[in-house]
Write a protein that holds these residues in place. Structure first.
Motif, PDB file in Angstrom:
ATOM      1  N   PRO A 195       0.819  -1.213   0.000  1.00 15.93           N
ATOM      2  CA  PRO A 195       0.000   0.000   0.000  1.00 15.93           C
ATOM      3  C   PRO A 195       0.852   1.262   0.000  1.00 15.93           C
ATOM      4  N   VAL A 196       0.267   2.344  -0.456  1.00 13.91           N
ATOM      5  CA  VAL A 196       0.942   3.648  -0.430  1.00 13.91           C
ATOM      6  C   VAL A 196       0.442   4.431   0.780  1.00 13.91           C
ATOM      7  N   ARG A 197       0.460   3.787   1.912  1.00 12.10           N
ATOM      8  CA  ARG A 197      -0.037   4.355   3.172  1.00 12.10           C
ATOM      9  C   ARG A 197       1.040   4.234   4.252  1.00 12.10           C
ATOM     10  N   PRO A 198       0.868   4.968   5.370  1.00 13.01           N
ATOM     11  CA  PRO A 198       1.799   4.788   6.485  1.00 13.01           C
ATOM     12  C   PRO A 198       1.696   3.378   7.054  1.00 13.01           C
ATOM     13  N   GLY A 199       2.771   2.911   7.644  1.00 13.89           N
ATOM     14  CA  GLY A 199       2.729   1.587   8.261  1.00 13.89           C
ATOM     15  C   GLY A 199       4.097   1.061   8.607  1.00 13.89           C
ATOM     16  N   VAL A 200       4.105  -0.199   8.980  1.00 13.05           N
ATOM     17  CA  VAL A 200       5.338  -0.911   9.342  1.00 13.05           C
ATOM     18  C   VAL A 200       5.461  -2.110   8.420  1.00 13.05           C
ATOM     19  N   TYR A 201       6.658  -2.358   7.913  1.00 14.01           N
ATOM     20  CA  TYR A 201       6.883  -3.488   7.015  1.00 14.01           C
ATOM     21  C   TYR A 201       7.937  -4.421   7.610  1.00 14.01           C
ATOM     22  N   TYR A 248       3.368  -6.623   6.030  1.00 17.05           N
ATOM     23  CA  TYR A 248       3.226  -5.249   6.502  1.00 17.05           C
ATOM     24  C   TYR A 248       1.984  -5.102   7.367  1.00 17.05           C
ATOM     25  N   LYS A 249       1.941  -3.989   8.088  1.00 22.75           N
ATOM     26  CA  LYS A 249       0.759  -3.611   8.867  1.00 22.75           C
ATOM     27  C   LYS A 249       0.502  -2.133   8.615  1.00 22.75           C
ATOM     28  N   GLU A 250      -0.671  -1.810   8.107  1.00 22.50           N
ATOM     29  CA  GLU A 250      -1.017  -0.415   7.856  1.00 22.50           C
ATOM     30  C   GLU A 250      -1.239   0.326   9.169  1.00 22.50           C
ATOM     31  N   CYS A 251      -0.921   1.616   9.172  1.00 26.90           N
ATOM     32  CA  CYS A 251      -1.132   2.466  10.340  1.00 26.90           C
ATOM     33  C   CYS A 251      -1.930   3.704   9.926  1.00 26.90           C
ATOM     34  N   ALA A 252      -2.508   4.359  10.912  1.00 32.00           N
ATOM     35  CA  ALA A 252      -3.319   5.542  10.623  1.00 32.00           C
ATOM     36  C   ALA A 252      -2.457   6.740  10.251  1.00 32.00           C
ATOM     37  N   ASN A 253      -1.286   6.859  10.877  1.00 30.50           N
ATOM     38  CA  ASN A 253      -0.393   7.981  10.564  1.00 30.50           C
ATOM     39  C   ASN A 253       1.050   7.586  10.872  1.00 30.50           C
ATOM     40  N   GLU A 254       1.946   8.500  10.635  1.00 33.10           N
ATOM     41  CA  GLU A 254       3.371   8.220  10.840  1.00 33.10           C
ATOM     42  C   GLU A 254       3.686   7.948  12.308  1.00 33.10           C
ATOM     43  N   LEU A 255       3.022   8.663  13.224  1.00 33.01           N
ATOM     44  CA  LEU A 255       3.288   8.480  14.639  1.00 33.01           C
ATOM     45  C   LEU A 255       2.998   7.049  15.074  1.00 33.01           C
ATOM     46  N   GLU A 256       1.877   6.499  14.640  1.00 34.29           N
ATOM     47  CA  GLU A 256       1.566   5.116  14.985  1.00 34.29           C
ATOM     48  C   GLU A 256       2.634   4.170  14.441  1.00 34.29           C
ATOM     49  N   SER A 257       3.122   4.435  13.240  1.00 32.78           N
ATOM     50  CA  SER A 257       4.151   3.563  12.666  1.00 32.78           C
ATOM     51  C   SER A 257       5.464   3.669  13.441  1.00 32.78           C
TER      52      SER A 257
END
Length: 448
Positions: A195-201, A248-257
Motif C-alpha cells: 500500500p501507499v499508506r503509512p505503516g510498518v513493514y 506489513y501492517k497499515e497504520c493511521a499515521n506516521e506516529l503510529e508507525s
C-alpha cells in the motif's frame, strides 16, 4: 546486444574481495558475436574453500593480469550492452566496484536469468544454475568456472528466447520494472501489492523469520528505496541475499508507525536492525519505609515485580531528578541514598521526626505527579468510525489503539479499555511530544 557474464571471486561481497576469473559472451539475440575470458590476479590470497569450489588456486593466478590491467577491455565490452548474469546483482556489484576503483563508471541495464527463468518456465523446483540447466537438459562443462558457467548461461538465455522470453525481457528492462534492482528471492508482485499508506513493514528470510522491521509514510515507496542502491559492502549484500518475502501492517499515521516499529524491534530483535536495540529504562525511582518510620526515596535498577514511581534510561538522569527534589523540599541526602556514608547519632539530630519528614516526601511526590501530565493524542483512524489514540499517563507512554469516534472521553481509565499496553521508552515518548508540538489541537488532557 547482451553481455552474458560470469565471474569467480575470493568471497561473497565486493568491497573486501577480488575477482579471480571473468568470462563475457556478447550475444545479439541470435548468436555469440564476441567472447572474452581470463583469469585475474585478485592481489589477495584465495581461501581454501573457494579453491575447493572453483579449482582456482593461488599458483594459477600468479601470472594472471590484475583487474586494472583488463578494466578498459571489460568496460568497453559491457558499457553499451545489457548486462546479463545468473543472480545478476552479485556479478554486477563486483564489476561495478572493481571498474569504479579503476576509474570507470558502469551504468548499464541489468537482466537476471534467475528472475527471467521464473517467468518463462514457472513452477520448476529450483532456479539455481545447476538445477535449472538440469531441468532444461542443458549440459554445463567446467562447472563453477567463469567460462563454463557463462557458456551455460548463454544456452539458458537462448532457451528463454526460443520460448517467448523476449516479451518478458522487454518488460523487465523498462525503467519502471523492479526486476533490475529487486533482491534475487523477492517477487516483484510482493512489492507491487504494497500500500501507499503509512505503516510498518517486515522483511522475512527463507524460513519466514523476520530479519528487518521498518516504518514508512508510504510503505511501497520506502520498501522500494531499500533496493535501489547495490552497495558492495558485506552487510548490504548479506541483507539483500536474505530477503525472501515482505509483510506489513497499515497504520493511521506516521506516529503510529513510529511507535509500532520501535515496539516490534524490541519484541522481535531482527537481525538487520541496529538502532533501538539498546536496553531501555534500566532505572526507577522507588519509595519504602525504613524501620524508624522514615519514607525513603532511592534510585535503583528496575525490579521485575516492583513498579517504580518513575523510570529512567540512565542512572544519571534519575540522580539529577532526586537531587532537585531534595533541594526543593528539604529532603535528607542520606535518607535518599545520595550520600551513602553511614548514619551517626549526630546526623539524626538534624533530621526532622518521621511525621514531619514524611510530609515533605509526600509534597515532593505530589509535585512530581503534577509535572507528569496525563493526556491522549487523538487522530483520524484507518476507518471513518474510529480514532487513533495514544495515551500518556503520568508522563510515560501507556499504550495505543483505536477508539470509537462516536464517543467522547474524559478519563484515562475510560480510554484504557480500548488500548493495548506498550512498553515506554525515550524514543517513543519524544516522538509523541514532537507530534503534539506540531499538532497541539490533537492533545486531549485527561483525568486519571
Amino acid at each position: 546486444m547482451y553481455a552474458i557474464v560470469d565471474i569467480e571471486t575470493t568471497g561473497g561481497y565486493a568491497s573486501a574481495n577480488g575477482i579471480t576469473e571473468i568470462a563475457i559472451y556478447v550475444h545479439d539475440g541470435k548468436r555469440i558475436t564476441k567472447h572474452f575470458e581470463t583469469l585475474i590476479n585478485p592481489l589477495q590470497l584465495i581461501p581454501r574453500y573457494i579453491t575447493a569450489l572453483t579449482g582456482i588456486d593461488n599458483t594459477m593466478i600468479e601470472d594472471a593480469p590484475t583487474f586494472n590491467e583488463v578494466a578498459e577491455t571489460v568496460f568497453e565490452i559491457l558499457e553499451n550492452n545489457i548486462f546479463i548474469a545468473h543472480n545478476v546483482n552479485f556479478d554486477y556489484s563486483f564489476l561495478k566496484h572493481q571498474l569504479k576503483t579503476a576509474g570507470y563508471d558502469l551504468t548499464t541495464k541489468k537482466l537476471c536469468t534467475v528472475r527471467l527463468g521464473r517467468k518463462v518456465f514457472p513452477g520448476l523446483p529450483s532456479y539455481s544454475l545447476g538445477n535449472l540447466c538440469r531441468s532444461l537438459e542443458i549440459n554445463i562443462d567446467n562447472r563453477h568456472r567463469a567460462g563454463g558457467d557463462a557458456k551455460a548461461t548463454v544456452k539458458l538465455f537462448e532457451q528463454y528466447l526460443a520460448n517467448g522470453g523476449q516479451i518478458h525481457i522487454d518488460q523487465m528492462l523498462k525503467r519502471s520494472s523492479g526486476d533490475q534492482w529487486l533482491p534475487l528471492h523477492l517477487q516483484k508482485e510482493d512489492v507491487e501489492k504494497l500500500p501507499v499508506r503509512p505503516g510498518v513493514y517486515y522483511f522475512h528470510d527463507a524460513k519466514g523469520k523476520i530479519v528487518y522491521v521498518g516504518k514508512a509514510i508510504n510503505i511501497k515507496k520506502r520498501v522500494s528505496s531499500h533496493f535501489t542502491h547495490n552497495d558492495p559492502d558485506r552487510k548490504r549484500q548479506n541483507f539483500l541475499r536474505n530477503i525472501h518475502t515482505i509483510s506489513y501492517k497499515e497504520c493511521a499515521n506516521e506516529l503510529e508507525s513510529i511507535v509500532l516499529e520501535s515496539t516490534e524491534i524490541k519484541r522481535l530483535w531482527p537481525r538487520y536492525n541496529v538502532s533501538q536495540k539498546q536496553p531501555v529504562q534500566k532505572f526507577g525511582l522507588y519509595m519504602f519505609e525504613d524501620n524508624r518510620g522514615y519514607m525513603r526515596l532511592a534510585i535503583d535498577k528496575k525490579k521485575k515485580y516492583l513498579h517504580p514511581l518513575y523510570s529512567f534510561n540512565l542512572l544519571h538522569e534519575g540522580l539529577v531528578l532526586l537531587r532537585k527534589m531534595t533541594e526543593e523540599f528539604g529532603l535528607n541526602e542520606k535518607l535518599c541514598f545520595l550520600d551513602k556514608t553511614a548514619f551517626s547519632n549526630e546526623d539524626m539530630k538534624f533530621i526532622d521526626p518521621p511525621v514531619i519528614y514524611n510530609g515533605k516526601v509526600k509534597q515532593a511526590l505530589e509535585a512530581l505527579e503534577e509535572k507528569l501530565p496525563t493526556f491522549a493524542v487523538l487522530d483520524e483512524g484507518i476507518r471513518e468510525d474510529e480514532k487513533l489514540c495514544l495515551l500518556i499517563e503520568r508522563g510515560s507512554f501507556w499504550g495505543m489503539g483505536y477508539l470509537p469516534s462516536s464517543i467522547s472521553y474524559t478519563s484515562a481509565t475510560q480510554i484504557k479499555n480500548f488500548l493495548n499496553p506498550y512498553a515506554d521508552n525515550d524514543y517513543i515518548r519524544n516522538s509523541i511530544y514532537t507530534f503534539i508540538e506540531a499538532n497541539p489541537e490533537k492533545k486531549i488532557l485527561l483525568l486519571q
